[in-house]
Design a protein around this motif. Structure first.
Motif, PDB file in Angstrom:
ATOM      1  N   LEU A 143      -6.555  10.453   1.873  1.00  0.00           N
ATOM      2  CA  LEU A 143      -7.323  10.077   0.693  1.00  0.00           C
ATOM      3  C   LEU A 143      -8.682  10.756   0.777  1.00  0.00           C
ATOM      4  N   GLY A 144      -8.860  11.799  -0.029  1.00  0.00           N
ATOM      5  CA  GLY A 144     -10.109  12.539  -0.006  1.00  0.00           C
ATOM      6  C   GLY A 144     -11.264  11.723  -0.547  1.00  0.00           C
ATOM      7  N   ASP A 145     -12.467  12.158  -0.215  1.00  0.00           N
ATOM      8  CA  ASP A 145     -13.647  11.459  -0.708  1.00  0.00           C
ATOM      9  C   ASP A 145     -13.653  11.470  -2.232  1.00  0.00           C
ATOM     10  N   GLY A 146     -13.824  10.287  -2.830  1.00  0.00           N
ATOM     11  CA  GLY A 146     -13.823  10.161  -4.280  1.00  0.00           C
ATOM     12  C   GLY A 146     -12.449   9.944  -4.885  1.00  0.00           C
ATOM     13  N   GLN A 147     -11.395  10.087  -4.110  1.00  0.00           N
ATOM     14  CA  GLN A 147     -10.045   9.890  -4.627  1.00  0.00           C
ATOM     15  C   GLN A 147      -9.669   8.405  -4.618  1.00  0.00           C
ATOM     16  N   THR A 148      -8.713   8.055  -5.484  1.00  0.00           N
ATOM     17  CA  THR A 148      -8.311   6.658  -5.676  1.00  0.00           C
ATOM     18  C   THR A 148      -6.797   6.528  -5.555  1.00  0.00           C
ATOM     19  N   PHE A 149      -6.346   5.434  -4.957  1.00  0.00           N
ATOM     20  CA  PHE A 149      -4.932   5.080  -5.039  1.00  0.00           C
ATOM     21  C   PHE A 149      -4.840   3.595  -5.369  1.00  0.00           C
ATOM     22  N   GLN A 150      -3.639   3.148  -5.710  1.00  0.00           N
ATOM     23  CA  GLN A 150      -3.456   1.793  -6.216  1.00  0.00           C
ATOM     24  C   GLN A 150      -2.543   0.995  -5.291  1.00  0.00           C
ATOM     25  N   ALA A 151      -2.925  -0.251  -5.056  1.00  0.00           N
ATOM     26  CA  ALA A 151      -2.121  -1.172  -4.258  1.00  0.00           C
ATOM     27  C   ALA A 151      -1.952  -2.467  -5.044  1.00  0.00           C
ATOM     28  N   THR A 152      -0.994  -3.269  -4.640  1.00  0.00           N
ATOM     29  CA  THR A 152      -0.799  -4.588  -5.248  1.00  0.00           C
ATOM     30  C   THR A 152      -0.717  -5.634  -4.151  1.00  0.00           C
ATOM     31  N   PHE A 153      -1.064  -6.877  -4.500  1.00  0.00           N
ATOM     32  CA  PHE A 153      -0.936  -7.958  -3.526  1.00  0.00           C
ATOM     33  C   PHE A 153      -0.846  -9.291  -4.254  1.00  0.00           C
ATOM     34  N   GLN A 154      -0.322 -10.268  -3.548  1.00  0.00           N
ATOM     35  CA  GLN A 154      -0.263 -11.648  -4.016  1.00  0.00           C
ATOM     36  C   GLN A 154      -0.908 -12.542  -2.970  1.00  0.00           C
ATOM     37  N   ARG A 155      -1.774 -13.413  -3.424  1.00  0.00           N
ATOM     38  CA  ARG A 155      -2.458 -14.324  -2.509  1.00  0.00           C
ATOM     39  C   ARG A 155      -1.568 -15.514  -2.201  1.00  0.00           C
ATOM     40  N   SER A 156      -1.748 -16.076  -1.001  1.00  0.00           N
ATOM     41  CA  SER A 156      -1.013 -17.288  -0.646  1.00  0.00           C
ATOM     42  C   SER A 156      -1.704 -18.527  -1.174  1.00  0.00           C
ATOM     43  N   SER A 157      -2.985 -18.402  -1.544  1.00  0.00           N
ATOM     44  CA  SER A 157      -3.725 -19.512  -2.140  1.00  0.00           C
ATOM     45  C   SER A 157      -4.677 -18.929  -3.170  1.00  0.00           C
ATOM     46  N   ASN A 158      -5.216 -19.784  -3.991  1.00  0.00           N
ATOM     47  CA  ASN A 158      -6.102 -19.303  -5.048  1.00  0.00           C
ATOM     48  C   ASN A 158      -7.539 -19.753  -4.805  1.00  0.00           C
ATOM     49  N   ASN A 159      -7.922 -19.870  -3.515  1.00  0.00           N
ATOM     50  CA  ASN A 159      -9.305 -20.262  -3.247  1.00  0.00           C
ATOM     51  C   ASN A 159     -10.243 -19.096  -3.556  1.00  0.00           C
ATOM     52  N   ALA A 160     -11.506 -19.403  -3.582  1.00  0.00           N
ATOM     53  CA  ALA A 160     -12.496 -18.396  -3.980  1.00  0.00           C
ATOM     54  C   ALA A 160     -13.072 -17.634  -2.797  1.00  0.00           C
ATOM     55  N   ARG A 161     -12.477 -17.802  -1.638  1.00  0.00           N
ATOM     56  CA  ARG A 161     -13.011 -17.106  -0.470  1.00  0.00           C
ATOM     57  C   ARG A 161     -12.729 -15.604  -0.584  1.00  0.00           C
ATOM     58  N   PRO A 162     -13.658 -14.781  -0.079  1.00  0.00           N
ATOM     59  CA  PRO A 162     -13.455 -13.332  -0.171  1.00  0.00           C
ATOM     60  C   PRO A 162     -12.242 -12.873   0.637  1.00  0.00           C
ATOM     61  N   LEU A 163     -11.657 -11.792   0.195  1.00  0.00           N
ATOM     62  CA  LEU A 163     -10.641 -11.094   0.964  1.00  0.00           C
ATOM     63  C   LEU A 163     -11.302  -9.913   1.667  1.00  0.00           C
ATOM     64  N   PHE A 191       0.836  -1.204   0.000  1.00  0.00           N
ATOM     65  CA  PHE A 191       0.000   0.000   0.000  1.00  0.00           C
ATOM     66  C   PHE A 191       0.872   1.256   0.000  1.00  0.00           C
ATOM     67  N   GLY A 192       2.073   1.132  -0.540  1.00  0.00           N
ATOM     68  CA  GLY A 192       3.047   2.213  -0.462  1.00  0.00           C
ATOM     69  C   GLY A 192       2.640   3.488  -1.163  1.00  0.00           C
ATOM     70  N   SER A 193       1.712   3.423  -2.112  1.00  0.00           N
ATOM     71  CA  SER A 193       1.322   4.648  -2.819  1.00  0.00           C
ATOM     72  C   SER A 193       0.303   5.481  -2.038  1.00  0.00           C
ATOM     73  N   TYR A 194      -0.136   4.963  -0.889  1.00  0.00           N
ATOM     74  CA  TYR A 194      -1.038   5.754  -0.039  1.00  0.00           C
ATOM     75  C   TYR A 194      -0.232   6.871   0.609  1.00  0.00           C
ATOM     76  N   SER A 195      -0.659   8.103   0.414  1.00  0.00           N
ATOM     77  CA  SER A 195       0.119   9.266   0.852  1.00  0.00           C
ATOM     78  C   SER A 195      -0.150   9.665   2.292  1.00  0.00           C
ATOM     79  N   GLY A 196      -1.084   9.003   2.946  1.00  0.00           N
ATOM     80  CA  GLY A 196      -1.471   9.399   4.295  1.00  0.00           C
ATOM     81  C   GLY A 196      -2.753  10.193   4.327  1.00  0.00           C
TER      82      GLY A 196
END
Length: 561
Positions: A516-536, A509-514
């Motif tokens: 985030l105004g209402d309606g604003q967007t930032f981008q994060a990345t992640f890798q799952r430890s498994s590929n099950n269909a359970r929600p995150l 979540f490094g692109s979060y600047s500290g």
């Protein structure tokens, strides 16, 4: 409340001011000269005689809402179509059965989420060991809790509801239970936290609902030993959600042409926010939370020009309603028919029971049957109608049957008729209590709906995509909270096949600047430890608007590649 009250009244002619008589009445709680039948015992009343005498009296009975009514109000507030709670549970937390979803509490009891809210609303009246009801008062004109008939000033319901070390079910505790529900590893512990969360917001709901009962906003102590016929009446007629819904369906908004009940079913939006004192700041209150109680537009000042914006629930009931120990205590004199002016015994401005409003000048009363030559107490210069009730009209609020004139008697010794203005009512003569309920209950429900929305306002949208180059999911996170997300941390959790929940360690979540105004967007990345269909589960914990540190925004979503 004192069980014996003595009142002295002197009255004089309007012109000369010379005393023409005096009177003393001694009233004893639930008995004595002023006792009423058990089914009609009421709050403080004003006695009047047709030569112009006003005598406040006290029969020692006080209104409060029954626990069944609290539970019903909380239920309607949660299911209110204008409240976003159900939609949030379904869309953001992926709980398809929303409030009907069951979870087990630490004691082994299984209830639906709605029943946990109802349970919390009921248990807030639990007396031992914390004497919770003593902390259910808030006087907006003095910004304090209960002082009546107690040896010290109790914590106000505002502070008790938000952050008090002696309260395991306040707002701050609910925030912690919410975080545990979203993040605890054990499915059992998450279930327990869920039960605690919804019970907690039921407790807070109760405290707002109490602000729709004027004794809680006018420092007027009451208890089970003093009798509470209004409570019994409301509990009998409005003890279920269906009964309150039926009443709400019959109410009509003010339409400008026909004078109907001026009620509000609308969730409040506050354009005027109160200031916070040092104690409130130390407990990290927000001005928005305090506004559900008090916007500080009215602080007891007189004259008062009326509310220009949405007021707090405590302001509303304090300003527009009287109670047994605070009945027109701001009035000194009132003009009476037949040329007399009545002196009204009053308390000093520093007395706990002094309140500038409402005033007798806002009441209209009408004549008794023609066969009794009684006069009417009313605003000077105003005519009277044919109805035998007292109604209230001031600052845009119209309440028919504000008080009732159902009790009158003929005094053979004096040859004068005597009447009473006060909170009389029974199941067979419900005019006054219905009039209060039809104004106060819907407004209290709307404010609780607003509190639910405010608690769960932390909302984000997510868009998930797979990036082959990074071999990672890309998460576009958009703030939909209506307020800025500040500081804090972002966390991502996934469940394994055994329903244990683990934090996703390879989430960036490094692109979060500290901020985030209402309606604003930032981008994060992640890798799952498994590929099950359970929600995150995506969790932000930090500041939302003015709320510091423990505020939460959450979103559950599915991501597979």
């Amino acid at each position: 409340m004192s069980c014996v009250s003595r009142f002295f009244t002197t009255f004089s002619t309007t012109g000369g001011g010379s005393a023409i008589g005096s009177a003393m009445i001694v009233g004893v709680c639930l008995g004595g000269l002023n006792a009423l039948p058990a089914h009609a015992q009421s709050d403080k009343y004003i006695q009047w005689e047709n030569w112009g005498e006003l005598i406040p009296g006290d029969d020692g009975c006080t209104p409060q809402y029954a626990t069944a009514t609290h539970a019903a109000m909380s239920e309607i507030a949660a299911r209110n179509a204008e409240c976003g709670l159900i939609g949030f549970l379904v869309d953001h937390l992926l709980i398809p059965n929303e409030l009907d979803t069951e979870c087990r509490g630490p004691g082994g009891n299984t209830r639906s989420l709605l029943e946990w809210i109802r349970y919390g609303s009921i248990m807030e009246d639990d007396t031992f060991p914390t004497l919770r009801p003593f902390r259910h008062f808030y006087d907006p004109t003095r910004d304090r809790g209960l002082t009546d008939d107690v040896p010290f000033v109790y914590t106000s319901s505002l502070l008790w509801a938000y952050n008090d070390s002696g309260n395991d079910w306040d707002w701050v505790a609910a925030r912690e239970y919410y975080y545990q529900y979203l993040t605890d590893s054990s499915a059992r512990d998450r279930e327990y936290a869920c039960a605690r969360l919804f019970r907690s917001i039921g407790h807070v709901a109760h405290l707002i609902e109490d602000k729709a009962q004027p004794q809680h906003t006018r420092d007027d102590a009451h208890g089970p030993f003093e009798g509470a016929p209004y409570e019994e009446y409301i509990g009998d007629l409005y003890g279920t959600a269906a009964e309150i819904d039926a009443m709400l369906g019959n109410l009509v908004e003010w339409n400008g042409a026909t004078r109907r009940y001026s009620v509000s079913h609308r969730i409040p939006t506050f354009n005027v926010l109160p200031a916070l004192d040092r104690n409130e700041e130390a407990r990290h209150l927000t001005r928005w939370f305090k506004a559900f109680w008090d916007t500080e537009q009215y602080q007891g000042q007189r004259p008062f020009g009326g509310f220009s914006n949405t007021m707090g629930m405590a302001e509303f009931s304090n300003f527009y309603f009287v109670t047994d120990d605070t009945m027109f205590t701001g009035d000194e004199r009132v003009s009476m028919p037949q040329g007399y002016t009545a002196e009204i015994p009053r308390v000093g401005q520093n007395d706990m029971h002094y309140f500038a409003y409402p005033t007798l000048g806002s009441l209209y009363t009408v004549d008794y049957p023609a066969n009794l030559s009684l006069v009417s107490l009313g605003r000077v210069g105003e005519g009277v109608g044919s109805d035998r009730n007292v109604w209230f009209d001031d600052f845009g609020l119209y309440i028919p049957n504000y008080c009732t004139e159902r009790t009158y008697e003929w005094d053979d010794d004096t040859g004068h008729a005597r009447g009473r203005i006060g909170f009389f009512g029974t199941r067979h003569d419900p005019n006054n209590w219905d009039a209060h309920a039809e104004v106060l209950l819907p407004r209290g429900i709307a404010y609780v709906s607003g509190m639910f929305d405010y608690f769960f306002r932390g909302r984000v949208d997510v868009r998930v995509s797979w990036d082959d180059q990074q071999s990672a999911f890309v998460l576009d996170i958009t703030n939909r909270s209506g307020q800025t997300l500040r500081n804090g941390t972002w966390e991502l959790y996934e469940d394994d096949d055994n329903h244990s929940r683990h934090r996703v360690r390879r989430a960036d979540f490094g692109s979060y600047s500290g901020s985030l105004g209402d309606g604003q967007t930032f981008q994060a990345t992640f890798q799952r430890s498994s590929n099950n269909a359970r929600p995150l589960t995506l969790v932000f914990r930090g500041g939302i608007g003015e709320e510091q540190g423990s505020a939460i925004a959450a979103r559950a979503f599915v991501a597979t590649n």
